[in-house]
Write a protein that holds these residues in place. Structure first.
Motif, mmCIF file in Angstrom:
data_model
loop_
_atom_site.group_PDB
_atom_site.id
_atom_site.type_symbol
_atom_site.label_atom_id
_atom_site.label_comp_id
_atom_site.label_asym_id
_atom_site.label_seq_id
_atom_site.Cartn_x
_atom_site.Cartn_y
_atom_site.Cartn_z
ATOM 1 N N GLU A 1 0.837 -1.207 0.000
ATOM 2 C CA GLU A 1 0.000 0.000 0.000
ATOM 3 C C GLU A 1 0.869 1.254 0.000
ATOM 4 N N GLU A 2 0.599 2.170 -0.928
ATOM 5 C CA GLU A 2 1.184 3.507 -0.933
ATOM 6 C C GLU A 2 0.124 4.450 -0.394
ATOM 7 N N PHE A 3 0.507 5.407 0.453
ATOM 8 C CA PHE A 3 -0.489 6.298 1.032
ATOM 9 C C PHE A 3 0.096 7.674 1.305
ATOM 10 N N VAL A 4 -0.821 8.645 1.406
ATOM 11 C CA VAL A 4 -0.434 10.013 1.725
ATOM 12 C C VAL A 4 -1.503 10.607 2.638
ATOM 13 N N PHE A 5 -1.055 11.341 3.663
ATOM 14 C CA PHE A 5 -1.957 12.079 4.549
ATOM 15 C C PHE A 5 -1.865 13.552 4.155
#
Length: 197
Positions: free
Chosen positions: A142-146
């Motif tokens: 999983e790649e994620f950004v906040f």
């Protein structure tokens, strides 16, 4: 702990749904058939010991803890360019102007993997807001950004991620003048998101 200012859930959160459709669709749904909506559960009011509403998607692959009652649904749309789009969502809107939404958009062989930073900037543009510099992180596949999007009247905290199978958009939108309350409430909401594959 949830703040008493939040009261009742009223909607599925169609603005978030529309944004999720755009994530993976290369063409407008205007020329496609009317999307089919499956409402699995409406206004779920079962709380946990801490006063939150545990929300596990009926057909999707994620869970989250909502501060207010929520709706659990699936939307299936036929797009002439990318084929069938399938979205699984859980969301709600409070009478105080908060919107909570978590949506999974399933990928298929025709959909393009989205640029996560661009997704956040698109949301900021719709709110007339700004975004600080963003960093895309990775955990397993999983790649994620906040992100925190600050607009003049509406602002949002976001968590956008993707796996090889799906794109996940988690948004807590709120009136900008309630930033202090929203930081705690929205932060906990985003942090509670879990993949369930």
């Amino acid at each position: 702990m949830m703040k008493p200012l939040l009261t009742t859930a009223r909607s599925i959160g169609w603005r978030l749904v529309a944004g999720a459709v755009v994530l993976c669709a290369a063409a407008s749904l205007a020329s496609a058939k009317e999307p089919r909506v499956e409402l699995h559960r409406k206004w779920v009011e079962e709380k946990d010991a801490e006063g939150f509403y545990p929300a596990t998607s009926t057909k999707g692959h994620f869970s989250i803890r909502s501060p207010i009652p929520f709706n659990d649904y699936t939307i299936i749309a036929d797009d002439p360019t990318v084929g069938q789009l399938v979205l699984h969502g859980m969301g709600s809107k409070s009478t105080d102007g908060y919107e909570f939404g978590a949506i999974e958009t399933e990928m298929n062989e025709k959909t393009k993997s989205p640029d996560l930073v661009a997704v956040v900037h698109d949301t900021a543009a719709k709110l007339g807001g700004t975004v600080p510099p963003l960093k895309v992180e990775k955990s397993g596949d999983e790649e994620f950004v906040f992100a925190a999007v600050a607009g003049p009247s509406r602002s949002a905290f976001m968590r956008v991620s993707k796996t090889p199978q799906s794109v996940f958009t988690v948004v807590c939108e709120y009136p900008t003048d309630q930033r202090e309350i929203a930081e705690d409430l929205c932060g906990g909401y985003l942090a509670s998101f879990r993949l369930s594959r």
